[in-house]
Each structure stands twice: as C-alpha cells, then as structure tokens.
Write a protein that holds these residues in place. Structure first.
Motif, PDB file in Angstrom:
ATOM      1  N   PRO A 254       0.814  -1.218   0.000  1.00 53.85           N
ATOM      2  CA  PRO A 254       0.000   0.000   0.000  1.00 53.85           C
ATOM      3  C   PRO A 254       0.845   1.264   0.000  1.00 53.85           C
ATOM      4  O   PRO A 254       1.953   1.296   0.524  1.00 53.85           O
ATOM      5  N   LYS A 255       0.287   2.323  -0.589  1.00 60.06           N
ATOM      6  CA  LYS A 255       1.004   3.592  -0.652  1.00 60.06           C
ATOM      7  C   LYS A 255       1.221   4.161   0.744  1.00 60.06           C
ATOM      8  O   LYS A 255       0.399   3.998   1.637  1.00 60.06           O
ATOM      9  N   SER A 256       2.341   4.844   0.918  1.00 61.85           N
ATOM     10  CA  SER A 256       2.672   5.466   2.194  1.00 61.85           C
ATOM     11  C   SER A 256       2.087   6.869   2.264  1.00 61.85           C
ATOM     12  O   SER A 256       2.209   7.652   1.318  1.00 61.85           O
ATOM     13  N   LEU A 257       1.464   7.194   3.405  1.00 57.35           N
ATOM     14  CA  LEU A 257       0.908   8.537   3.568  1.00 57.35           C
ATOM     15  C   LEU A 257       2.003   9.588   3.656  1.00 57.35           C
ATOM     16  O   LEU A 257       1.777  10.754   3.346  1.00 57.35           O
TER      17      LEU A 257
ATOM     18  N   ALA B 290      -4.514  11.076  12.479  1.00 53.91           N
ATOM     19  CA  ALA B 290      -4.303   9.690  12.065  1.00 53.91           C
ATOM     20  C   ALA B 290      -2.989   9.223  12.666  1.00 53.91           C
ATOM     21  O   ALA B 290      -1.984   9.931  12.595  1.00 53.91           O
ATOM     22  N   HIS B 291      -2.994   8.040  13.267  1.00 54.79           N
ATOM     23  CA  HIS B 291      -1.782   7.491  13.871  1.00 54.79           C
ATOM     24  C   HIS B 291      -1.163   6.484  12.905  1.00 54.79           C
ATOM     25  O   HIS B 291      -1.686   5.381  12.726  1.00 54.79           O
ATOM     26  N   LEU B 292      -0.071   6.878  12.283  1.00 53.91           N
ATOM     27  CA  LEU B 292       0.650   6.020  11.350  1.00 53.91           C
ATOM     28  C   LEU B 292       1.790   5.349  12.104  1.00 53.91           C
ATOM     29  O   LEU B 292       2.628   6.023  12.706  1.00 53.91           O
ATOM     30  N   LEU B 293       1.812   4.030  12.095  1.00 52.96           N
ATOM     31  CA  LEU B 293       2.858   3.297  12.802  1.00 52.96           C
ATOM     32  C   LEU B 293       4.143   3.323  11.973  1.00 52.96           C
ATOM     33  O   LEU B 293       4.173   2.843  10.844  1.00 52.96           O
TER      34      LEU B 293
ATOM     35  N   PRO C 219       4.719  -1.646  10.940  1.00 52.65           N
ATOM     36  CA  PRO C 219       5.059  -0.342  10.362  1.00 52.65           C
ATOM     37  C   PRO C 219       4.425  -0.128   8.992  1.00 52.65           C
ATOM     38  O   PRO C 219       4.411  -1.018   8.147  1.00 52.65           O
ATOM     39  N   GLY C 220       3.882   1.076   8.816  1.00 53.09           N
ATOM     40  CA  GLY C 220       3.163   1.407   7.591  1.00 53.09           C
ATOM     41  C   GLY C 220       1.660   1.342   7.747  1.00 53.09           C
ATOM     42  O   GLY C 220       0.918   1.916   6.942  1.00 53.09           O
ATOM     43  N   ASP C 221       1.177   0.644   8.801  1.00 48.37           N
ATOM     44  CA  ASP C 221      -0.260   0.551   9.041  1.00 48.37           C
ATOM     45  C   ASP C 221      -0.778   1.820   9.713  1.00 48.37           C
ATOM     46  O   ASP C 221      -0.066   2.474  10.484  1.00 48.37           O
TER      47      ASP C 221
END
Length: 231
Positions: free
Chosen positions: A16-19, A48-51, A75-77
């Motif tokens: 998936p694309k990274s924010l 939004a909490h991006l790990l 990580p990335g979720d």
C-alpha cells in the motif's frame, strides 16, 4: 532498515502507498513506550496514527477484564483507520512494543481531495477487513499450533512488504501474553505451541528475533495462502 523484498513476493503487487512519502503529509513523530494506550473506545480522533516502528494492536476488552486482540499492526499501518473513516472508535489501540507513531492532522487529510488518496485508504481498509476475516477462520477452525503458525507466516509477509523482514526472519518482541490474546489461547498454551514448533525445527525464537527454519513446512502446517493480503 531492510529494503529488498523476499523472492517469493516478487511477482505480487506493490505494498500500500505510504501517507508520508507518496502523499507528502506533515508528520509529527512521537515515541510511545510499550503497553501504552493510543486510542480508547468511543474516542473521536483528530489525528491519524501512522505506525512508523514497532508493533501496536487493536483490541476489545470484556467487562471481566479478558482481552481479545483483533489486529496486530506493523510499520506502515494506520492504527485507527476504521475509526477515522467512521468518525468514532469502537475499539482500543495499544502499543505492544516501544513504538514510533506518526501523527497526521485529519484536517490536512480531509482537505486533500485526491482520488488517489481515497483509493489508497479504501485499499488499506479492504486489506484490514481481509485480515480480520482470515483471523476469524483461524479462531474458528484452526487448532492452536495451526493458528500460531498462520500468524507467524502472516507477520513475516506483512513485515517483508515494508522491508522489515528477510526471507526467513524478523523481529518479534511481543509477549506470549499478547500472542495468547491474539490467538484466543492461554499463555501456557502459546508457550507449549512455540516449544513444539521449535522441536519440529520449524522456527527459532531468540532475543526477540524469529527465524523461520523451514518456511515450506510452516506454510503447509498453517495452510497459509497470502492471496488475502494482496489487495
């Protein structure tokens, strides 16, 4: 950080694309100790909490104190994706290990009328739902050793997507109690299962590092098919 994708993943779609890199959102990084709450049920998130590093989980707690972990995040979720889209959280999010979280203001996300972003978030949501369905299958039909093997295979695949695993190993610093709450088992049962997997020369777990000794046999035991992870 690892960057090469394992050979068995080469034919599959990109992760998936990274924010942060693909959409260039501002991120405020925050270090969070292990076993700390990130989100509580009923909360209305404004970020939004991006790990970025470590492991977190989504969970539900029963009134008598029993906990069911419904997702382990890598990580990335996005820790609170469903809550962001619904506007209110129906679950809790906690760190399982020491984590780095990236906080992205929801106002910036909402102001970005980008169909590519919308598609990326929908893809992430579909993937979360697919993982949840597979966990239901594990809890309902796989026995203790099969569901443990399946979770270990799944984590290896998801971590490899984001450069956090080699062909055969990755960091696994979650406690046996946490694994038990994710697998619907007791800590004693998880300990016994891990001992059996070691005795069968399928895995090695040492110093917080899991090594899969025989990936083919472990996948066969778990009946692991990564198709549900490819959205």
């Amino acid at each position: 950080m690892l960057t090469a994708r394992p050979a068995d993943m080469a034919a599959y779609a990109t992760p998936p694309k990274s924010l942060t890199t693909d959409f260039d959102f501002p991120v405020r990084e925050r270090l969070v100790p292990k076993q700390n709450e990130v989100l509580v049920p009923g909360a209305t998130p404004d970020v939004a909490h991006l790990l970025l590093a470590g492991h977190t989980c989504r969970y539900r707690m029963l009134q008598d104190g029993r906990r069911q972990i419904t997702a382990i995040l890598v990580p990335g979720d996005i820790c609170d994706l469903e809550a962001l889209l619904a506007g209110r959280s129906s679950y809790a999010v906690s760190t399982l290990t020491r984590c780095t979280l990236g906080e992205i203001p929801l106002s910036r996300v909402a102001a970005t009328h980008d169909p590519v972003l919308a598609a990326a978030l929908q893809r992430r949501l579909r993937r979360d739902e697919a993982i949840a369905r597979e966990w239901i299958v594990s809890l309902g039909r796989r026995d203790g050793i099969e569901r443990t093997a399946h979770l270990l295979c799944e984590l290896r695949w998801r971590l490899a997507e984001v450069g956090q695993a080699t062909d055969d190993s990755y960091d696994l610093r979650t406690t046996q109690h946490d694994l038990a709450d994710a697998l619907g088992l007791t800590s004693v049962h998880v300990n016994r299962v891990l001992m059996n997997l070691r005795a069968e020369r399928l895995i090695q777990l040492k110093g917080g590092r899991l090594t899969i000794i025989d990936r083919t046999r472990l996948k066969h035991l778990a009946q692991f098919d990564p198709a549900y992870l490819i959205q």
